[in-house]
Design a protein around this motif. Structure first.
Motif, short mmCIF file in Angstrom:
data_model
loop_
_atom_site.label_atom_id
_atom_site.label_comp_id
_atom_site.label_asym_id
_atom_site.label_seq_id
_atom_site.Cartn_x
_atom_site.Cartn_y
_atom_site.Cartn_z
N THR A 1 -13.92 45.92 125.06
CA THR A 1 -13.13 47.00 126.06
C THR A 1 -13.75 47.55 126.90
O THR A 1 -13.44 47.76 127.97
N VAL B 1 -12.73 45.54 130.11
CA VAL B 1 -11.31 46.41 131.03
C VAL B 1 -11.59 47.70 131.39
O VAL B 1 -10.61 48.00 132.68
N VAL C 1 -12.64 48.54 134.89
CA VAL C 1 -11.06 48.44 135.88
C VAL C 1 -11.02 50.31 136.87
O VAL C 1 -10.66 50.42 137.64
N VAL D 1 -5.27 46.40 134.57
CA VAL D 1 -5.77 46.51 133.05
C VAL D 1 -5.03 46.34 132.47
O VAL D 1 -5.60 44.61 131.82
N THR D 2 -3.63 45.29 133.14
CA THR D 2 -2.81 44.17 132.38
C THR D 2 -3.72 43.05 132.47
O THR D 2 -4.56 41.75 131.51
N ALA E 1 -6.89 42.53 132.91
CA ALA E 1 -8.36 42.23 132.65
C ALA E 1 -8.16 42.16 130.95
O ALA E 1 -8.95 41.82 130.32
N LEU E 2 -6.94 42.25 130.71
CA LEU E 2 -6.33 42.25 129.17
C LEU E 2 -6.66 40.78 128.81
O LEU E 2 -6.83 40.00 127.78
N TYR F 1 -8.36 38.34 125.79
CA TYR F 1 -8.15 39.52 124.45
C TYR F 1 -6.46 39.33 123.80
O TYR F 1 -6.39 39.31 123.04
#
Length: 296
Positions: free
Chosen positions: A184, A187, A190, A269-270, A272-273, A276
């Protein structure tokens, strides 16, 4: 153990905040619900590990600092502990009340601790006072080490709480593990980037956890370390939308939301996710959290 893969919960229109400024964090009620229904349970393995190690049970009188929406209190109470939680967040505390204190009306659900074993207080530790004798366990389950100034901010709360505890009482501090062990963290970077270097240090923006964060807090509060541990707490979500809502409910993105607009924060954020995200659409991020056991 509480599952960490959660299903997206859709809200009724009563939680819609269409009038909110797009540059501001989501409404307090919405974010508190997101925390309680999506994010908080990710830390359940940490709560369980601490309680197992300390053999929390009927002899435990616990004061929880920053108890939030009360999951850690509920787990302790289910083991027979008498629990008191304090928090300055009225929205989260209202949700904790729903979980822990029974509704006196007809048809109220059973199985909750009730006022004889659970107490919730708005404010700081001094507002809690002693409940049936001094506390023998103080906990701070709001993980420190990922927001600028959080470790320093905890010290006054501990200094107020320790006098309410019995001599030799146990104090538990918790924090994020090393960034290289926490997916995490990638993320959360960010949040730091969007907040900007001039904003984050002053406004609680994200920073990387340091190895001695918990020990530094213990030293400033005059506590004696007496053991520590690491716990795997993967963050698992049913989809990207749930992941974004859960992460933004932590407060670690507030500085970024103030510095830019909500749409940009959610979009980045989306993005960066995506590393995963699994083929079935779920999101899975392994993380390690630390706890430090101290003697007051």
């Amino acid at each position: 153990m509480t599952p960490t893969l959660v299903r997206h919960h859709r809200y009724t229109d009563s939680y819609t905040d269409s009038s909110a400024d797009a540059s501001a964090p989501a409404g307090a009620g919405i974010r508190a619900r997101d925390w309680a229904e999506i994010q908080e349970r990710m830390l359940a393995p940490l709560y369980e590990a601490v309680y197992d190690r300390l053999e929390v049970g009927t002899a435990t009188r616990m004061l929880s600092l920053g108890c939030g929406s009360g999951l850690a209190l509920l787990i302790a109470a289910s083991r027979g502990a008498r629990v008191t939680g304090v928090d300055t967040d009225r929205e989260r505390l209202a949700l904790a009340r729903e979980r822990l204190l029974p509704d006196p009306g007809p048809g109220a659900p059973s199985g909750r601790p009730g006022p004889e074993r659970a107490r919730l207080v708005i404010g700081g530790p001094a507002a809690a006072g002693e409940a049936e004798g001094p506390y023998n366990l103080l906990t701070s389950f709001d993980p420190i080490g990922c927001a600028a100034g959080d470790s320093e901010g905890l010290t006054p709360a501990l200094e107020s709480a320790v006098p309410l505890a019995a001599r030799g009482a146990t104090v538990v501090l918790t924090g994020w593990g090393p960034p290289e062990r926490c997916a995490t963290a990638a993320v959360l970077r960010v949040a730091a980037r969007l907040a900007g270097p001039s904003r984050a240090p002053r406004s609680g923006g994200w920073r990387a956890a340091r190895r001695d964060d918990l020990e530094d807090v213990a030293s400033r509060a005059g506590l004696r370390p007496d053991g520590s541990g690491r716990v795997s707490c993967p963050f698992g979500y049913a989809d990207l939308d749930s992941a974004v809502r859960g992460l933004l409910s932590t407060g670690l993105f507030d500085a970024a939301l103030r510095a830019t607009d909500r749409t940009r924060v959610e979009d980045e954020v989306t993005e960066a996710l995506h590393p995963y995200r699994r083929p079935d659409g779920t999101v899975w991020m392994p993380n390690v959290f630390r706890y430090l056991v101290c003697v007051a």
